[in-house]
Design a protein around this motif. Structure first.
Motif, PDB file in Angstrom:
ATOM      1  N   LEU B 107       0.844  -1.200   0.000  1.00  0.00           N
ATOM      2  CA  LEU B 107       0.000   0.000   0.000  1.00  0.00           C
ATOM      3  C   LEU B 107       0.880   1.251   0.000  1.00  0.00           C
ATOM      4  O   LEU B 107       2.016   1.200   0.469  1.00  0.00           O
ATOM      5  N   PRO B 108       0.347   2.371  -0.485  1.00  0.00           N
ATOM      6  CA  PRO B 108       1.089   3.634  -0.339  1.00  0.00           C
ATOM      7  C   PRO B 108       1.081   4.073   1.126  1.00  0.00           C
ATOM      8  O   PRO B 108       0.061   3.925   1.813  1.00  0.00           O
ATOM      9  N   TYR B 143       5.494   3.534  -3.885  1.00  0.00           N
ATOM     10  CA  TYR B 143       4.587   4.495  -4.521  1.00  0.00           C
ATOM     11  C   TYR B 143       5.164   5.910  -4.443  1.00  0.00           C
ATOM     12  O   TYR B 143       5.722   6.307  -3.409  1.00  0.00           O
ATOM     13  N   SER B 145       3.459   8.436  -4.119  1.00  0.00           N
ATOM     14  CA  SER B 145       2.658   9.215  -3.164  1.00  0.00           C
ATOM     15  C   SER B 145       3.009   8.914  -1.707  1.00  0.00           C
ATOM     16  O   SER B 145       2.507   9.593  -0.797  1.00  0.00           O
TER      17      SER B 145
END
Lengths: 238, 270
Positions: B107-108, B143, B145
């Motif tokens: 996950l980010p 990621y 982000s």
């Protein structure tokens, strides 16, 4: 991009080659690999893992088609039917009907192998049919045990599991007996009774279909149901 | 500290015949949800002599799709039936639009993800009426982000969700290598007082990255990392995972005993 959009991009990356253009702004390169190379690792694992799982669940089907054709069929299946089950071995639920489009015998074999998997993972029979139930057959609602499946197969496929006489289709019953999954053929004389069990019926109705056959057939059939816990007694529907 | 192993299907016969032969045994949730037959018998046999640890790979905690009610119901029933010492799953997503990838996707590391995970863990702990442990995953991509390092991300989730941590030391090692961060900094930062379980496993060198394949013995580098935290996690269950190139049951037990024995020496020396 929010979390949902990022996850959607990830999904497109693993499902398609080379993936969407957005991946270049969503993912980062590692010290040794580009972002696209990093995502290629996940793409390879996505396809490899699921094809491998289908090989495990359908070994005879894979043998019949050969590894290359089977792998191609698996890839096409996964592309059309992305898995909807958290447990990977259950992703093959629609594999047999899918194979029917191009491989008739393989589809029939896959139906039997899927029935075997369902028999392995099925819940136990909560209330197996017993001799006492026969005395109350007007009030006993019965159906096949949770692990039992009836599978109609061409004789050529059935011959892999049971002794076959003739070329007509054979109805197989796949079920779990203790920890062992067994496959047996259903005598044409008892087919009506088994079809009733598949739908669920009063035990008296099921026994009535057997009454027109020789007594040894009826006795042997009911004895087998009781000995192998093939039939479940349930509450009669309202 | 108790040492055990992750039971796989090929071990079932040995477990049924000889017993679990370890004080704690981890099983994969998805192999037991709503199932009868041999899987159920195996779990009952483990429970007779050992603590059961239930570890999921399919909850998809980080997915933005709703958690599966059927899955949670099954997990609750499993936990009620077998009183596991730990119930866990991963800090990842594994499904999108209701479709499963059968993988543990990272996950980010953002505030949005933390908020989302904390809500989901709360939902799980409320439904199960017991504490839940989250496991750090190994990863091959990051990621753009992401706004914080993984160790801060994991620590913040554990703190805000008030949940436990299943610390996979091999995953820390693999991810540290793949992303170029410090594994020791990771272990120095995460809340070790919340660690109820530890995973150890093997990995392999692939072309430009380490692959977390659970296909070999635990290497010395991973054991060295593990021994950095053993004195601070005295009550953790330590599970050896082995999924590829599966060894015979006795070889798996030998690996568990090798690590247990070496760890005892390290602790004594300290």
């Amino acid at each position: 991009m929010n979390l949902a959009e990022i996850q959607s991009t990830f999904w497109q990356c693993v499902r398609t080659e080379p993936g969407p253009d957005e991946q270049d702004v969503v993912f980062s390169a590692s010290p040794t690999l580009s972002a696209r190379d990093c995502m290629a690792i996940y793409r390879r694992m996505y396809w490899y893992r699921q094809v491998d799982a289908l090989f495990e669940v359908f070994p005879l089907t894979a043998e019949l088609l050969g590894p290359e054709a089977f792998t191609r069929a698996c890839s096409a299946y996964i592309a059309r039917f992305p898995s909807e089950a958290p447990a990977i071995e259950l992703q093959g639920r629609q594999f047999a009907p899918f194979l029917l489009e191009a491989h008739f015998d393989a589809a029939a074999l896959a139906r039997v192998e899927w029935a075997k998997l369902e028999a392995i993972v099925a819940k136990p029979n909560p209330r197996p049919l017993g001799i006492d139930d026969l005395y109350n057959s007007e009030r006993r609602w019965v159906r096949l045990a949770p692990s039992a499946r009836l599978v109609s197969t061409p004789a050529s496929v059935a011959a892999r599991f049971v002794a076959v006489n003739g070329a007509a289709d054979v109805m197989l019953i796949v079920y779990r007996d203790g920890f062992v999954v067994r496959t047996a053929d259903v005598s044409p004389m008892t087919l009506d009774a088994h079809e009733l069990l598949r739908r669920g019926a009063l035990l008296a109705e099921v026994c009535a279909t057997l009454a027109s056959h020789p007594l040894p057939v009826a006795n042997q059939t009911v004895g087998q149901w009781i000995a192998s816990q093939l039939v479940e007694v349930a509450d009669a529907p309202e | 500290m108790r040492f055990g192993y992750g039971a796989r299907t090929s071990h079932y016969s040995a477990i049924l015949n000889r017993g679990p032969l370890a004080p704690c045994v981890e099983v994969i949730t998805e192999n037991f949800l709503e199932r009868g037959g041999r899987p159920r018998a195996v779990l009952e046999r483990i429970r007779q002599d050992a603590e059961v640890l239930i570890h999921g790979v399919g909850l998809s905690l980080g997915s933005t799709a709703p958690l599966s009610e059927a899955y949670l119901d099954g997990l609750w029933k499993l936990a009620e039936d077998f009183s596991p010492g730990v119930v866990s799953d991963h800090v990842c997503f594994g499904s999108v639009h209701g479709f499963y990838g059968h993988d543990l996707w990272p996950l980010p590391y953002t505030e949005e993800t933390i908020t989302h995970l904390v809500e989901r863990i709360d939902q799980v702990q409320t439904r199960l009426r017991r504490r839940f442990a989250i496991e750090n995953v190994s990863s091959y991509v990051s990621y753009q982000s992401s706004a914080m390092p993984e160790w801060d991300f994991v620590s913040e989730i554990v703190k805000r969700a008030d949940c436990d941590l299943l610390l996979d030391v091999n995953n820390v090692y693999v991810s540290a290598h793949n992303h170029g961060f410090s594994a020791t900094q990771y272990l120095a930062t995460v809340p070790l007082d919340r660690v109820t379980q530890i995973h150890l496993a093997g990995h392999e060198q692939a072309d430009g990255y380490l692959l977390d394949n659970h296909g070999s013995v635990v290497c010395d580098d991973v054991l060295d990392l593990f021994w950095l935290i053993t004195s601070k996690t005295p009550h953790a269950r330590v599970i050896v995972e082995w999924d590829e190139n599966l060894p015979a049951f006795d070889q798996l037990l030998d690996e568990v005993r090798r690590i247990e024995s070496a760890t005892a020496k390290v602790l004594t020396a300290a």
